[in-house]
Motif scaffolding. Structure first.
Motif, short mmCIF file in Angstrom:
data_model
loop_
_atom_site.label_atom_id
_atom_site.label_comp_id
_atom_site.label_asym_id
_atom_site.label_seq_id
_atom_site.Cartn_x
_atom_site.Cartn_y
_atom_site.Cartn_z
N ALA A 104 -53.77 32.81 31.16
CA ALA A 104 -53.23 34.17 31.11
C ALA A 104 -54.26 35.16 30.56
CB ALA A 104 -51.96 34.20 30.26
N ASP A 105 -55.05 34.74 29.58
CA ASP A 105 -56.07 35.62 29.01
C ASP A 105 -57.17 35.92 30.01
OD1 ASP A 105 -54.60 35.53 26.71
OD2 ASP A 105 -56.05 34.33 25.55
N ARG A 108 -55.79 38.41 32.53
CA ARG A 108 -55.71 39.77 31.97
C ARG A 108 -57.08 40.42 31.86
NH1 ARG A 108 -51.42 37.66 28.72
NH2 ARG A 108 -52.94 36.96 27.16
N ALA A 109 -58.13 39.62 31.65
CA ALA A 109 -59.49 40.15 31.47
C ALA A 109 -60.16 40.50 32.79
CB ALA A 109 -60.34 39.15 30.71
N HIS A 110 -59.55 40.16 33.92
CA HIS A 110 -60.16 40.41 35.22
C HIS A 110 -60.17 41.90 35.53
CE1 HIS A 110 -61.34 39.64 39.32
NE2 HIS A 110 -60.31 40.31 39.78
#
Length: 322
Positions: A104-105, A108-110
């Motif tokens: 998930a992290d 989200r960082a994409h």
């Protein structure tokens, strides 16, 4: 906290016997998951006479190194880790650089600019650093691009044996199969910057990884395992400096293919294996007609793992009797 090398020494001192599954000797299994760079998440005999004397002294009886592929993290091995631990192996599954975060992290960082700069050589170097901490060469299992990394480490003489599950092709081994071209073109598309990370949507992931599975199973696999990826890993894996000398003596090598794999067709895996055979260095091959590219997680993965385990056990057993 003791470092990974200290843990490895402990395992070597107390791991004795005739090999995994023999029921003999004393075994102390040590988890390496606390190390900050490491994340947990049909059989037949192997004729070692086919392999050169380079194999002498190289077989690690207890250590398996698992290498995940593109768009994945060590979470993709979460079923395989306990499977092999229960057979008496000590298993480590380090993440690629920048892949040591929760799925998930990473999503989200994409788009992550640092991830976009990751190259094939960075991945290989990260696993060589892991190998430097071990007291003996492990047996390596790699999937997809991880299967190519496994072959690179084998060619470098760093591992005791290698299993390449549906591996990305080495330099000079190509396929024009439409499913392969369709699956991989977004990574090499010349009209898109190589430094732009790629995030597969569900439809693309369904075609490349989980074709043939139910809609709910596809969605679950995508949300649980799929992460953005660097295009440069694929692009730089074809650089001439990574060319493998197929005639060079190497430790035992097993290829595994899936008959329903769109990304790395079984015909491409056979072609890679045949390069080693034609050059005289040798390699084994096992094919599973009903496997897609999600070979480590698709229901029924146990039969693949059991076949791989049987091959590894036979390599270890044959070595122990020489």
């Amino acid at each position: 906290m003791q470092d990974a090398k200290e843990f490895t020494r402990l395992a070597i001192v107390f791991s004795k016997g005739r090999g995994p599954g023999s029921g003999a000797g004393i075994s102390l299994r040590v988890s390496l998951s606390c190390h900050p760079e490491w994340s947990r998440a049909s059989t037949g005999p192997v004729d070692l006479n086919r392999y050169p004397s380079l194999v002498e002294g190289m077989i690690s009886m207890k250590t398996l190194l698992l290498i995940h592929g593109m768009f994945m993290t060590p979470e993709s091995w979460k079923a395989w880790i306990p499977f092999f631990e229960n057979r008496g192996y000590r298993v480590i599954a380090p993440a690629w650089p920048l892949h040591d975060r929760p799925v998930a992290d990473m999503v989200r960082a994409h788009p992550d600019t640092a991830l976009g700069k990751l190259e094939y050589g960075d991945v290989v170097a990260s696993y060589n650093r892991v190998l430097d901490t071990l007291g003996e060469p492990p047996i390596v299992i790699g999937h997809s691009m991880g299967g190519l990394v496994a072959q690179t480490l084998l060619a470098q003489g760093r591992v005791a044996a290698a299993v390449a599950l549906e591996p990305a092709p080495p330099v000079g081994v190509k396929s024009l199969a439409w499913s392969h071209v369709r699956s991989n073109f977004p990574l090499v598309n010349p009209f898109v910057s190589g430094k732009t990370p790629l995030r597969m949507d569900l439809d693309k992931f369904s075609y490349v990884f989980v074709n043939g599975m139910t809609d709910s199973a596809r969605a679950a696999a995508w949300s649980t395992f799929a992460v953005p990826e660097s295009r440069l890993v694929a692009r730089t894996s074809g650089d001439k400096k990574w060319r493998i000398d197929f005639a060079k003596a190497h430790a035992p090598l097993l290829f595994v293919s899936g008959g329903e794999d769109n990304c790395i067709p079984a015909s491409l895996v056979r072609k890679a294996r045949d390069r080693y055979v034609a050059a005289g260095s040798g390699a084994d091959l096992r094919e599973f007609a009903d496997r897609n590219h999600f070979i480590t997680g698709k229901p029924g993965w146990e039969k693949v793992a059991a076949s791989v385990a049987g091959w590894i056990d036979s390599v270890v057993a044959e070595k122990s009797t020489r």
